[in-house]
Design an enzyme around this catalytic site. Structure first.
Site, PDB file in Angstrom:
ATOM      1  NE  ARG B  10      -1.045  -1.252   4.693  1.00 53.67           N
ATOM      2  CZ  ARG B  10      -1.164  -0.606   5.866  1.00 53.67           C
ATOM      3  NH1 ARG B  10      -1.814   0.530   5.915  1.00 53.67           N
ATOM      4  NH2 ARG B  10      -0.654  -1.111   6.957  1.00 53.67           N
ATOM      5  CB  SER B  37      -5.671   2.256   6.403  1.00 56.75           C
ATOM      6  OG  SER B  37      -5.777   2.415   7.790  1.00 56.75           O
ATOM      7  CD  GLU B  58     -17.537   1.571   3.158  1.00 59.05           C
ATOM      8  OE1 GLU B  58     -18.787   1.607   3.341  1.00 59.05           O
ATOM      9  OE2 GLU B  58     -16.717   1.656   4.095  1.00 59.05           O
ATOM     10  CG  PHE B  83     -15.238  -2.427   4.117  1.00 61.58           C
ATOM     11  CD1 PHE B  83     -16.044  -3.300   4.842  1.00 61.58           C
ATOM     12  CD2 PHE B  83     -14.171  -1.837   4.754  1.00 61.58           C
ATOM     13  CE1 PHE B  83     -15.789  -3.563   6.186  1.00 61.58           C
ATOM     14  CE2 PHE B  83     -13.906  -2.088   6.094  1.00 61.58           C
ATOM     15  CZ  PHE B  83     -14.710  -2.959   6.817  1.00 61.58           C
ATOM     16  NE  ARG B 167      -2.765  -5.942   9.120  1.00 63.20           N
ATOM     17  CZ  ARG B 167      -1.712  -5.953   9.951  1.00 63.20           C
ATOM     18  NH1 ARG B 167      -1.166  -4.823  10.342  1.00 63.20           N
ATOM     19  NH2 ARG B 167      -1.210  -7.087  10.391  1.00 63.20           N
TER      20      ARG B 167
END
Lengths: 291, 325
Positions: B10, B37, B58, B83, B167
């Site tokens: 990320r 994030s 979302e 999501f 992540r």
């Protein structure tokens, strides 16, 4: 056809008559095309058609010969099931040939059961799954602000449609970005598929709800052409807020046995019913169209 | 063993977005209250006008992205994978895939490597959900270096794309500039990367399991088994040519992914090979369960998404083929 930009025309009796006459013709076409298809949503198309007619023939700046013209005003039909109304209008304007309406809902047709922006010239967003058109319209309005363009985005929602939570997500976001280039019209025909809106998920007090979400709220009789034109003009003057126009309408408007008769929400007329309805919608000066 | 190099996919995404923003004024980015994030905040900081944080909406965000795309914008939209694909599935389907609009859904926190947050946040079905949609391209980079390549590539590709990131800081298999063991490569969407040639079994891996697949090949080598390792970074469209060629060569296939064994890479390969060149096959992945909370590497080990899990599967599939060459 060159660019259509009629909004500065004064709201004369002649203009009102002309638009009413067009809307009547579209009512006939809505019923003809849905009966021919054997399915569709005539009730909510008839409640919406006066407003859609006013928007396309008077309010929007657009170019049917160049549907993707960057500076055009946009209209998103968030209540996608009312697409027969949109198809009648778009074909009249020359976005595609009028004859296409006879192929509605057929395999290979450019006219799908719900609006399809890929297949149908003039359709700005594919809708049909309720609650998404307002968000899409926000995207278009944000793009206008980013690109310093002065086009407006109109979006029509159904009253049943605003049961969807996404609509209220969108309502907050439109207010956050102060989208005064976004004008929403709520087709308040008071019925959803299962019946009277207040019996299933009460919406009232509707105007207060939208106001509290940060919108400028107006109300109008959605079948009074003069009032529609005046309200749409007024809506353009609002600054710093998105506008919600609650259009009080009648489901099935224009045909006595369809008005407020919710069985025509998602059911086409039989050929016999169609004949009766067309008689009621006859225009003495106009001998077409016939099924 | 040499010290393992690690990086966040990320972070690579955030940096690539900023670079894209500099190159192309039409790039806009949306996020739903997870920008620190997902790292889209990096873009937001440099290009506040083109960054829309729409709050925790979302579904709304996906349809707004579609509206922006109709006006010629290249739209990147980010949230967590569970999501982006689960919560907003119908919006992705109706507003983005059906319309074939130029929206890049770059979701972080894919797989069970999300770790301690638990099953509510683990995304074990996102690849399956996106893969089933017509018009959608599905990409899972193997590491941070490949992520950069992927982001630049998808920005150039018209139409909807789903990119799945993760992540934790994950092992790097490539070197700076997209090199593998010193060899410069050219990234191409839809073209899987043959990392190691082998003759006894094919290991098709995606995402963070590519590293484990390479480790598995080393384990197998010690047992005299020659494994071919392929990084299938694009799951849709699947590189059918390479998959079939390798299956014909080795006659045994193992897939490996941080995802359910249903519908992801394993599903895609099984569907394809059973119609073209059926061979004994094993799928390494989450075996149709919701997983526990836990430190991510322990979780991967607990559910068998490891080099040894892959090596065991490879040996099983070779023996079920009946011939160990």
């Amino acid at each position: 056809m060159p660019i259509i930009n009629n909004k500065h025309e004064p709201h004369t009796e002649e203009l009102v008559k002309r638009l009413e006459k067009l809307a009547k013709k579209f009512r006939r076409e809505i019923l003809i095309m849905t009966t021919k298809a054997g399915s569709g949503h005539p009730g909510g198309s008839l409640s919406a058609i006066d407003v859609i007619t006013a928007i396309y023939f008077h309010q929007l700046r657009h170019d049917p010969s160049n549907p993707k013209w960057e500076d055009r005003d946009r209209f998103v039909l968030s209540k996608g099931h009312a697409c027969p109304a949109l198809y009648a209008v778009l074909s009249e304007l020359g976005y595609f040939p009028k004859d296409e309406i006879h192929n509605l809902r057929r395999i290979g047709s450019i006219l799908q059961g719900h609006p399809d922006m890929v297949k149908t010239p003039g359709v700005e967003m594919s809708t049909g799954s309720l609650g998404q058109g307002l968000s899409a319209a926000i995207g278009m309005a944000l793009a206008a602000k980013l690109d310093r363009k002065d086009y407006r985005v109109y979006v029509m929602l159904g009253d049943g449609e605003i049961n969807e939570g996404q609509v209220w997500e969108a309502a907050m976001v439109a207010a956050k970005y102060k989208l005064d280039n976004l004008i929403a019209i709520l087709d308040r025909n008071r019925y959803q598929l299962d019946g009277y809106t207040e019996d299933f998920l009460p919406l009232e007090p509707l105007a207060e709800k939208w106001r509290s979400f940060g919108w400028h709220v107006m109300e109008m009789d959605g079948h009074n052409m003069k009032e529609i034109l005046d309200t749409l003009d007024e809506a353009e003057k609002v600054r710093g807020k998105p506008v919600m126009i609650i259009a009080h309408t009648i489901k099935g408007k224009g045909v006595s046995f369809m008005e407020n008769e919710n069985k025509y929400h998602g059911k086409a007329l039989t050929p016999e019913e169609l004949e009766k309805a067309l008689k009621e919608l006859e225009d003495p000066e106009d001998d077409e169209p016939r099924g | 063993m040499v010290e393992m190099r690690r990086a966040h996919t990320r972070d690579a995404y955030g940096r690539a977005l900023v670079e894209l923003g500099r190159r192309n004024p039409n790039v806009v980015v949306l996020d739903a209250d997870l920008s620190t994030s997902t790292k889209t905040a990096m873009f937001g900081k440099e290009f506040p006008e083109r960054f829309f944080n729409v709050g925790i909406t979302e579904q709304n965000m996906m349809s707004i992205a579609a509206g922006l795309a109709t006006c010629g914008k290249t739209v990147f939209v980010s949230t967590f994978a569970v999501f982006a694909t689960g919560r907003a599935f119908n919006q992705v389907r109706q507003s983005i895939a059906y319309t074939n609009l130029n929206v890049k859904i770059v979701a972080t926190h894919g797989g069970i490597s999300v770790g301690e947050d638990g099953a509510s946040h683990h995304s074990i079905e996102d690849i399956a959900l996106m893969r089933v949609l017509p018009n959608m391209t599905v990409v899972v980079p193997a590491d941070a270096i490949e992520t950069e390549q992927v982001i630049f590539a998808v920005a150039e590709k018209p139409g909807p794309v789903y990119v799945r990131l993760c992540r934790p800081p994950t092992p790097l298999i490539y070197e700076e500039g997209y090199k593998f063991r010193g060899q410069p490569l050219k990234y191409e969407l839809g073209k899987a990367v043959l990392l190691e040639e082998g003759s006894d079994v094919t290991i098709l891996a995606t995402g963070i399991l590519v590293y484990e697949a390479l480790e598995a090949a080393a384990l197998l080598r010690k047992k005299g088994i020659s494994a071919e390792v392929v990084n299938v970074h694009t799951i849709k469209p699947l590189d059918e040519e390479l998959v079939e060629k390798s299956a014909r060569k080795t006659g045994a296939v193992v897939t490996a992914e941080d995802h359910s064994i249903i519908g992801g890479l394993g599903g895609a390969v099984a569907e394809f090979l059973c119609e073209t060149y059926p061979v004994p096959m094993a799928r390494v992945g989450v075996r149709d369960v919701f997983c526990d909370s836990g430190p991510w590497e322990e979780l991967l080990a607990y559910y068998g998404l490891t080099a040894s899990g892959i090596a065991d599967a490879a040996q099983k599939v070779i023996s079920s083929r009946g011939v160990v060459r």
